[in-house]
Design a protein around this motif. Structure first.
Motif, PDB file in Angstrom:
ATOM      1  N   ALA A   4       0.930  -1.251   0.062  1.00  0.00           N
ATOM      2  CA  ALA A   4      -0.078   0.047   0.050  1.00  0.00           C
ATOM      3  C   ALA A   4       0.797   1.089   0.001  1.00  0.00           C
ATOM      4  CB  ALA A   4      -1.024  -0.054   1.164  1.00  0.00           C
ATOM      5  N   LEU A   5       2.302   1.132   0.851  1.00  0.00           N
ATOM      6  CA  LEU A   5       3.031   2.202   0.925  1.00  0.00           C
ATOM      7  C   LEU A   5       3.179   2.673  -0.649  1.00  0.00           C
ATOM      8  CD1 LEU A   5       5.041   2.029   4.072  1.00  0.00           C
ATOM      9  CD2 LEU A   5       3.272   3.769   3.517  1.00  0.00           C
ATOM     10  N   TRP A   6       3.970   1.439  -1.261  1.00  0.00           N
ATOM     11  CA  TRP A   6       4.397   1.633  -2.659  1.00  0.00           C
ATOM     12  C   TRP A   6       3.369   2.191  -3.587  1.00  0.00           C
ATOM     13  CZ3 TRP A   6       3.000  -0.902  -7.143  1.00  0.00           C
ATOM     14  CH2 TRP A   6       4.067  -1.002  -8.151  1.00  0.00           C
ATOM     15  N   ALA A   7       1.972   1.608  -3.661  1.00  0.00           N
ATOM     16  CA  ALA A   7       1.052   2.101  -4.503  1.00  0.00           C
ATOM     17  C   ALA A   7       0.979   3.629  -4.619  1.00  0.00           C
ATOM     18  CB  ALA A   7      -0.187   1.141  -4.258  1.00  0.00           C
ATOM     19  N   ALA A   8       0.894   4.099  -3.264  1.00  0.00           N
ATOM     20  CA  ALA A   8       0.799   5.571  -2.941  1.00  0.00           C
ATOM     21  C   ALA A   8       2.133   6.304  -3.203  1.00  0.00           C
ATOM     22  CB  ALA A   8       0.161   5.539  -1.410  1.00  0.00           C
ATOM     23  N   GLY A   9       3.222   5.616  -3.570  1.00  0.00           N
ATOM     24  CA  GLY A   9       4.055   6.667  -3.763  1.00  0.00           C
ATOM     25  C   GLY A   9       5.181   6.881  -2.812  1.00  0.00           C
ATOM     26  N   HIS A  10       4.734   6.316  -1.526  1.00  0.00           N
ATOM     27  CA  HIS A  10       5.739   6.735  -0.403  1.00  0.00           C
ATOM     28  C   HIS A  10       6.887   6.042  -0.226  1.00  0.00           C
ATOM     29  CE1 HIS A  10       2.252   9.140   1.260  1.00  0.00           C
ATOM     30  NE2 HIS A  10       1.396   7.904   1.245  1.00  0.00           N
ATOM     31  N   ILE A  11       7.013   4.798  -0.952  1.00  0.00           N
ATOM     32  CA  ILE A  11       8.426   4.242  -0.946  1.00  0.00           C
ATOM     33  C   ILE A  11       8.739   3.853  -2.256  1.00  0.00           C
ATOM     34  CG2 ILE A  11       8.364   3.193   1.415  1.00  0.00           C
ATOM     35  CD1 ILE A  11       7.611   0.417   0.159  1.00  0.00           C
ATOM     36  N   ALA A  12      10.197   3.799  -2.791  1.00  0.00           N
ATOM     37  CA  ALA A  12      10.656   3.521  -4.026  1.00  0.00           C
ATOM     38  C   ALA A  12      10.053   2.018  -4.352  1.00  0.00           C
ATOM     39  CB  ALA A  12      12.129   3.490  -4.015  1.00  0.00           C
ATOM     40  N   PRO A  13       9.973   1.859  -5.752  1.00  0.00           N
ATOM     41  CA  PRO A  13       9.814   0.586  -6.305  1.00  0.00           C
ATOM     42  C   PRO A  13      10.939  -0.549  -5.817  1.00  0.00           C
ATOM     43  CG  PRO A  13       9.453   1.941  -7.870  1.00  0.00           C
ATOM     44  CD  PRO A  13       9.826   2.868  -6.611  1.00  0.00           C
ATOM     45  N   GLN A  14      10.667  -1.534  -5.531  1.00  0.00           N
ATOM     46  CA  GLN A  14      11.839  -2.462  -5.138  1.00  0.00           C
ATOM     47  C   GLN A  14      11.238  -3.745  -4.744  1.00  0.00           C
ATOM     48  OE1 GLN A  14      13.340  -1.020  -0.803  1.00  0.00           O
ATOM     49  NE2 GLN A  14      11.616   0.389  -1.681  1.00  0.00           N
ATOM     50  N   PRO A  15      12.088  -4.948  -4.567  1.00  0.00           N
ATOM     51  CA  PRO A  15      11.631  -6.261  -4.490  1.00  0.00           C
ATOM     52  C   PRO A  15      10.939  -6.244  -2.971  1.00  0.00           C
ATOM     53  CG  PRO A  15      13.746  -6.411  -5.250  1.00  0.00           C
ATOM     54  CD  PRO A  15      13.605  -4.922  -4.943  1.00  0.00           C
ATOM     55  N   ILE A  16       9.739  -6.870  -3.041  1.00  0.00           N
ATOM     56  CA  ILE A  16       8.930  -6.925  -1.638  1.00  0.00           C
ATOM     57  C   ILE A  16       9.583  -7.632  -0.805  1.00  0.00           C
ATOM     58  CG2 ILE A  16       7.585  -8.910  -2.121  1.00  0.00           C
ATOM     59  CD1 ILE A  16       6.478  -5.587  -0.531  1.00  0.00           C
ATOM     60  N   GLU A  17      10.332  -8.694  -1.014  1.00  0.00           N
ATOM     61  CA  GLU A  17      11.140  -9.503   0.000  1.00  0.00           C
ATOM     62  C   GLU A  17      12.208  -8.608   0.483  1.00  0.00           C
ATOM     63  OE1 GLU A  17      12.458 -13.212  -1.788  1.00  0.00           O
ATOM     64  OE2 GLU A  17      10.703 -13.950  -1.684  1.00  0.00           O
ATOM     65  N   TYR A  18      13.015  -7.921  -0.021  1.00  0.00           N
ATOM     66  CA  TYR A  18      13.849  -7.041   0.403  1.00  0.00           C
ATOM     67  C   TYR A  18      13.209  -6.041   1.188  1.00  0.00           C
ATOM     68  CZ  TYR A  18      17.373  -3.255   0.909  1.00  0.00           C
ATOM     69  OH  TYR A  18      18.288  -2.278   1.450  1.00  0.00           O
ATOM     70  N   ALA A  19      12.386  -5.523   0.975  1.00  0.00           N
ATOM     71  CA  ALA A  19      11.674  -4.414   1.799  1.00  0.00           C
ATOM     72  C   ALA A  19      10.994  -5.014   3.105  1.00  0.00           C
ATOM     73  CB  ALA A  19      10.483  -3.764   1.231  1.00  0.00           C
ATOM     74  N   VAL A  20      10.618  -6.319   3.155  1.00  0.00           N
ATOM     75  CA  VAL A  20       9.874  -6.669   4.227  1.00  0.00           C
ATOM     76  C   VAL A  20      11.094  -6.916   4.991  1.00  0.00           C
ATOM     77  CG1 VAL A  20       9.037  -9.002   5.267  1.00  0.00           C
ATOM     78  CG2 VAL A  20       7.864  -7.618   3.238  1.00  0.00           C
ATOM     79  N   LEU A  21      12.231  -7.712   4.469  1.00  0.00           N
ATOM     80  CA  LEU A  21      13.363  -7.708   5.363  1.00  0.00           C
ATOM     81  C   LEU A  21      14.085  -6.722   6.090  1.00  0.00           C
ATOM     82  CD1 LEU A  21      15.819  -9.880   6.004  1.00  0.00           C
ATOM     83  CD2 LEU A  21      17.125  -9.115   3.898  1.00  0.00           C
ATOM     84  N   VAL A  22      14.036  -5.362   5.462  1.00  0.00           N
ATOM     85  CA  VAL A  22      14.602  -4.295   5.946  1.00  0.00           C
ATOM     86  C   VAL A  22      13.847  -4.183   7.227  1.00  0.00           C
ATOM     87  CG1 VAL A  22      14.674  -1.755   5.696  1.00  0.00           C
ATOM     88  CG2 VAL A  22      15.771  -3.413   4.082  1.00  0.00           C
ATOM     89  N   TRP A  23      12.372  -4.086   7.092  1.00  0.00           N
ATOM     90  CA  TRP A  23      11.410  -3.801   8.181  1.00  0.00           C
ATOM     91  C   TRP A  23      11.756  -4.783   9.006  1.00  0.00           C
ATOM     92  CZ3 TRP A  23       5.579  -3.355   7.420  1.00  0.00           C
ATOM     93  CH2 TRP A  23       4.854  -2.923   8.390  1.00  0.00           C
ATOM     94  N   GLU A  24      11.697  -6.037   9.025  1.00  0.00           N
ATOM     95  CA  GLU A  24      11.636  -7.159   9.925  1.00  0.00           C
ATOM     96  C   GLU A  24      13.079  -7.113  10.667  1.00  0.00           C
ATOM     97  OE1 GLU A  24      13.709 -10.007  10.251  1.00  0.00           O
ATOM     98  OE2 GLU A  24      12.528 -10.763  12.076  1.00  0.00           O
ATOM     99  N   THR A  25      14.054  -6.554  10.024  1.00  0.00           N
ATOM    100  CA  THR A  25      15.518  -6.645  10.385  1.00  0.00           C
ATOM    101  C   THR A  25      15.499  -5.460  11.558  1.00  0.00           C
ATOM    102  OG1 THR A  25      16.534  -7.591   8.589  1.00  0.00           O
ATOM    103  CG2 THR A  25      17.863  -6.201  10.231  1.00  0.00           C
ATOM    104  N   LEU A  26      15.062  -4.435  11.172  1.00  0.00           N
ATOM    105  CA  LEU A  26      15.151  -3.042  12.058  1.00  0.00           C
ATOM    106  C   LEU A  26      14.377  -3.165  13.354  1.00  0.00           C
ATOM    107  CD1 LEU A  26      15.246  -0.243   9.494  1.00  0.00           C
ATOM    108  CD2 LEU A  26      16.965  -0.631  11.187  1.00  0.00           C
ATOM    109  N   PHE A  27      13.279  -4.256  13.313  1.00  0.00           N
ATOM    110  CA  PHE A  27      12.330  -4.409  14.391  1.00  0.00           C
ATOM    111  C   PHE A  27      12.519  -5.628  15.057  1.00  0.00           C
ATOM    112  CE2 PHE A  27      10.249  -0.954  12.670  1.00  0.00           C
ATOM    113  CZ  PHE A  27       9.367  -0.256  13.617  1.00  0.00           C
TER     114      PHE A  27
END
Length: 209
Positions: free
Chosen positions: A147-170
């Motif tokens: 939803a963030l990507w669709a609204a233009g709030h984050i850059a296009p990128q592999p979803i697995e990478y994006a989830v990994l970044v979020w999960e790692t920081l939390f």
């Protein structure tokens, strides 16, 4: 002469007792993990902490490992359920912030225990291997990030990478470190980590060679 309880009543009571003793055992897992900084206890000690007999503990779990797995599953499924129950008012940023705050709020309660039973394997490794808990948390986070990507709030990128970044920081270890070492309140931990994840995902990914 008093009547014996009806079969259905007896079954309900037995089921209720079973669930109560299981909750007590899983609560004892959390207590002992945090107190002893790891799974350094026996099933007998776990039963004592839970206030039930060792025989009852063995009816639930064959060993401490079984209790640890059930405890971690309860944490993850409970967290996912609460994330999915958050109201979605159509604002992707607000939903992302709400999920992040919930994550830290829950982590402040159980992260000091969970940190001692984290898998040594990587998140994506377990995802590709079909780990059901990892797949469940990935699906939940991917929906929010989509939803963030669709609204233009984050850059296009592999979803697995994006989830990994979020999960790692939390990661539980990060949450505990900020809460206990820096003595930050829950709200600040959530706010800082939320902005860090957004900043990381807003950057355009480097061009492939």
């Amino acid at each position: 002469m008093p009547k014996s309880p009806a079969p259905e009543t007896s079954k309900r009571r037995t089921r209720s007792d079973f669930l109560a003793s299981r909750r007590a055992l899983l609560g004892a897992v959390e207590t002992l993990l945090a107190e002893r900084r790891g799974p350094h206890f026996s099933l007998t000690e776990l039963a004592q902490e839970a206030g039930i007999s060792t025989a009852t503990a063995y009816r639930h779990f064959p060993d401490v490992r079984g209790a640890l797995e059930a405890y971690y599953e309860q944490l993850i499924l409970g967290l996912i359920e609460q994330m999915n129950a958050l109201p979605d008012e159509g604002d992707p940023i607000a939903r992302f912030e709400a999920v992040c705050l919930l994550w830290v709020q829950q982590g402040s309660r159980w992260a000091r225990a969970a940190v001692h039973i984290r898998s040594w394997r990587g998140f994506l490794d377990r995802l590709h291997d079909g780990d059901p808990l990892v797949r469940a948390i990935h699906e939940t986070l991917a929906e929010v990030l989509g939803a963030l990507w669709a609204a233009g709030h984050i850059a296009p990128q592999p979803i697995e990478y994006a989830v990994l970044v979020w999960e790692t920081l939390f990661d539980e270890r990060v949450i505990v470190d900020l809460l206990d070492t820096l003595d930050w309140p829950v709200e600040r931990v959530a706010a800082e980590l939320t902005q860090t994840v957004l900043s990381a995902l807003r950057r355009e990914p480097p061009a492939r060679p």
